[in-house]
Write an enzyme that holds these catalytic residues in place. Structure first.
Site, short mmCIF file in Angstrom:
data_model
loop_
_atom_site.label_atom_id
_atom_site.label_comp_id
_atom_site.label_asym_id
_atom_site.label_seq_id
_atom_site.Cartn_x
_atom_site.Cartn_y
_atom_site.Cartn_z
N SER A 1 0.84 -1.20 0.00
CA SER A 1 0.00 0.00 0.00
C SER A 1 0.88 1.25 0.00
CB SER A 1 -0.93 -0.06 1.22
OG SER A 1 -1.99 0.81 1.06
N ASP B 1 -8.33 -6.94 -4.60
CA ASP B 1 -7.98 -5.59 -4.17
C ASP B 1 -8.55 -4.58 -5.17
OD1 ASP B 1 -6.80 -3.20 -3.44
OD2 ASP B 1 -4.77 -4.00 -3.28
N HIS C 1 -7.80 -5.48 -0.32
CA HIS C 1 -6.53 -4.79 -0.20
C HIS C 1 -5.75 -5.26 1.03
CE1 HIS C 1 -3.54 -1.71 -0.52
NE2 HIS C 1 -3.89 -1.14 0.61
#
Lengths: 374, 198
Positions: free
Chosen positions: A148, A314, A347
Site C-alpha cells: 500500500s 484488491d 486490499h
C-alpha cells in the site's frame, strides 16, 4: 498516546528540504529493528509501513500491546526471516509513533504543531528514512519492501536512490493516486474536520480529541480495505447478539458492530492530524509527474531487481495499477517479476495470513539473497 | 526433453537478453541460467506456475503472451523462446509476429502432428492421437492449433520469415531439416526446433 517509552529514535541533524519548500532539521525519526546486521552488511531489509502502520512490525507493539502489524510475515523462520536478515522499519515523518509529526511540540511556540506542521510527501518520508542507511553504515540494502503506502515508498526510494537496494518488492500499490483513492481519503479528512473537537487542528493544545471524526474516517477506510465477497462471507446479514431487528439505529448487524469497533480502537492509537497529513501525502503521490507522465523515466537508472505483487480482490489498488508499474519497468528493460495472488481478502490481503503470498515472498527473498551472496 | 533444452541453449549466444514465453515452472530458464551467461526473463499465464518461478527467484511475469508481449519494446531481446507452446495460443500467427517484433531472433519448438505414430494412431484407431508429446484427450487438451513441421516450415516461407536453423528431434537424435528432406522429417520427427528471424 505518544508516551515515547521503548521507542528507538534517531535525531536527524542533516537538514531535509521538503517538497512544500520548508526545510526541517534536528527532527526525530523513530524506528525499530529485528534480527542482526551481518559482517558483510548485505542482509538489511528496509520495510516501509502503510497509512496507519508503524515501526513495530513483529512481536508485541509496546504502545498498543498488540501484535505488530506484520507479525506473521516478519520473524524467526517467517517469510522475512529475522534469523537471516536485519529488518529495519521506521515510523514515517508526519506519523504519530515517535517520528516528527503534527503531535510534536513546536519549540519556537511551545505549542503542539497540529495543522501548522508542514505538508509532507511520500518523497519527504523516503528521504528522511534514507538517513537510516548512514546511521547503520549500510552501503546497500538487500531489499526494500512494503504494501500500500509502503509500496509507494518502495517505488519512490528506488527512484530517488537507484543503487541503494538490490531488490524491491512493492505490494498492492500504485505509482499514482487515482481519483477514487483521493476521494476516499477526502471523505476521511472531512469527517475528522467535521468533528467539533478537531478545532482547526488545534485540539491537542486544548486537551480535546476528534474521536468521532477519526473513528468515522477509519470506518469508511476500513471498508475499502476489504472485498465485497470477503465482507459478505464473514458477515452477510448476520445480526449482532440479537434474534431479530430492533427497529432502531443501534448496531443491529454484525458488520455495523465490527466497523464501530474498528473505529473505536483506532482512535486510541492514532492521531487525527497525522491521519490528515499521511492521507494527503498519498494523494499527492504521482511518481511520473516529474517526468511528464512517463513512469519509466522514474526508474531509468535503476539496477534493482523488482517483484511486484497484487491481489485479485484488491479494488483500492487493483492489479491493473500494479501492472502499470510492471509495464513501465519492462519498457526500460528493468528486471521485474510480477504475480497476482488469488485472495478474497481485498486490499488487506498483504497484511493477512495469505499462504500463497507469504510463501512466494519468502522463497523469492531467500532465493534472491542466495544468488546475490553466491 | 533434455535434448530440446540443449539445442535451445546452443542457439543462444553468451551475454544476451532472452525471454522465455510460456515458461511454465521455469525449468528451461533455470537450465539456461546454469549453462549460459545470459539475462533471462519469462512470461507465464498460469498463476501456479508463475508463483513457482517467482519463488525460485526467477524474473517471471504472470501474464498472457497474446496480450502482454505488447509491453516490451521492439527488439528488446536478442532471443525469444517459445518452447512447445505455439499450439496452445488462440492466435499463433499474432504470437509469432510479436515474438519477431520483441526479439531479434526467435526459437520456436513445435510438437510435430505429422509424426508417423500420430498419423498411425488416427489412421488405425480413428480417435484423436495420444502420444508421449501429446498426452491429453481431445476434450481437455490445451492445444488449440496443432501443426506439423511442414506446416510451420510453410508458414515461415509464406511470410518471408527467415529460417536460420531448422532441426528435427526424434528419440533424442538431432538432424537438420531442409527443403529436400522436409517430407521425411515431417514423418519421422517428434519435435521441430526452429531459429527464425524477420
Amino acid at each position: 498516546m505518544n508516551k515515547n517509552i521503548n521507542i528507538k529514535s534517531l535525531i536527524i541533524d542533516k537538514p531535509l528540504k521538503l517538497d512544500c519548500g520548508q526545510t526541517i532539521d534536528n527532527f526525530p525519526l523513530a524506528y525499530e529493528t529485528y534480527g542482526s546486521l551481518n559482517k558483510e552488511k548485505d542482509n538489511a531489509i528496509l520495510v516501509f509501513h502503510a497509512l496507519t502502520g508503524d515501526q513495530f512490525l513483529s512481536g508485541i507493539n509496546p504502545i498498543t500491546k498488540k501484535e505488530g502489524w506484520w507479525s506473521h510475515a516478519v520473524g524467526s523462520n517467517k517469510a522475512i526471516d529475522t534469523e537471516k536478515y536485519f529488518v529495519i522499519c521506521a515510523n514515517v515523518i508526519s506519523g504519530c509513533l515517535g517520528s516528527f509529526g503534527p503531535s510534536n511540540t513546536n519549540t519556537d511556540t511551545n505549542k503542539i504543531y497540529g495543522t501548522t506542521f508542514p505538508i509532507i510527501t511520500i518523497n519527504d518520508m523516503v528521504n528522511a528514512q534514507h538517513n537510516l542507511l548512514d546511521y547503520f553504515k549500510i552501503e546497500k540494502l538487500f531489499a526494500v519492501m512494503g504494501g500500500s503506502m509502503g509500496g509507494m515508498q518502495v517505488l519512490q526510494f528506488v527512484s530517488n536512490f537507484p543503487d541503494k537496494a538490490r531488490i524491491a518488492i512493492p505490494i498492492a500499490c500504485t505509482s499514482s493516486h487515482s481519483a477514487q483513492n483521493i476521494a476516499f481519503n477526502e471523505l476521511g479528512r472531512q469527517s475528522i474536520m467535521a468533528d467539533n473537537n478537531w478545532l482547526n487542528g488545534d485540539y491537542a493544545n486544548q486537551n480535546k480529541n476528534p474521536d468521532k471524526g477519526l473513528s468515522v474516517a477509519r470506518m469508511a477506510a476500513h471498508i475499502t480495505y476489504l472485498s465485497k465477497n470477503g465482507l459478505q462471507e464473514k458477515f452477510g446479514r448476520k445480526l449482532q447478539e440479537r434474534g431479530d431487528l430492533k427497529f432502531s439505529f443501534d448496531a443491529d448487524f454484525q458488520i455495523e458492530s465490527y466497523l464501530r469497533y474498528q473505529g473505536s480502537v483506532f482512535v486510541d492509537r492514532f492521531d487525527a492530524n497525522s491521519y490528515l497529513y499521511i492521507t494527503r501525502a498519498m494523494d499527492y503521490f504521482d511518481l511520473s509527474k516529474k517526468y511528464n507522465g512517463n513512469l519509466s523515466k522514474a526508474f531509468e537508472k535503476t539496477k534493482t531487481k523488482f517483484l511486484v505483487i497484487s491481489f485479485t480482490s484488491d479494488w483500492l489498488y487493483p492489479t491493473s495499477e500494479n501492472k502499470e508499474i510492471v509495464i513501465a519497468l519492462n519498457a526500460i528493460g528493468a528486471d521485474v517479476a510480477f504475480v497476482e495472488i488469488e485472495s478474497d481478502k481485498g486490499h488487506d490481503s498483504f497484511l493477512l495470513d495469505v499462504p500463497e503470498f507469504l510463501n512466494t515472498l519468502k522463497n523469492y527473498i531467500n532465493n534472491s539473497y542466495s544468488k546475490i551472496s553466491r | 526433453m533434455k535434448q530440446e533444452f540443449k539445442i535451445i541453449s546452443d542457439f543462444i549466444e553468451k551475454n544476451t537478453r532472452v525471454l522465455d514465453v510460456g515458461c511454465g515452472d521455469g525449468t528451461l530458464i533455470e537450465f539456461l541460467q546454469n549453462n549460459k551467461e545470459i539475462d533471462i526473463r519469462g512470461i507465464e499465464i498460469s498463476k501456479e506456475n508463475s508463483q513457482k518461478c517467482v519463488s525460485k527467484g526467477l524474473t517471471v511475469i504472470e501474464g498472457d503472451a497474446e496480450k502482454d508481449l505488447s509491453q516490451f519494446p521492439d527488439k528488446s531481446f536478442d532471443f525469444v523462446i517459445l518452447s512447445q507452446t505455439l499450439q496452445a495460443f488462440l492466435n499463433p500467427e499474432i504470437v509469432i509476429q510479436e515474438l519477431l517484433r520483441v526479439g531479434k531472433k526467435a526459437i520456436v519448438t513445435v510438437p510435430n502432428f505429422g509424426f508417423w505414430k500420430v498419423r498411425l494412431h488416427l489412421l488405425m484407431k480413428g480417435t484423436m492421437p495420444i502420444t508421449k508429446n501429446l498426452p491429453d484427450e481431445w476434450y481437455n487438451t490445451p492445444n488449440l492449433h496443432m501443426c506439423t513441421i511442414k506446416d510451420f516450415y510453410k508458414f515461415c516461407y509464406e511470410r518471408d520469415i527467415k529460417l536460420d536453423k531448422a532441426l528435427a528431434l526424434r528419440d533424442e537424435k538431432i538432424s537438420t531439416i531442409n527443403k529436400s528432406n522436409l517430407n521425411i522429417k515431417n514423418l519421422s520427427a517428434e519435435l521441430g526446433i526452429f531459429l527464425i528471424e524477420k
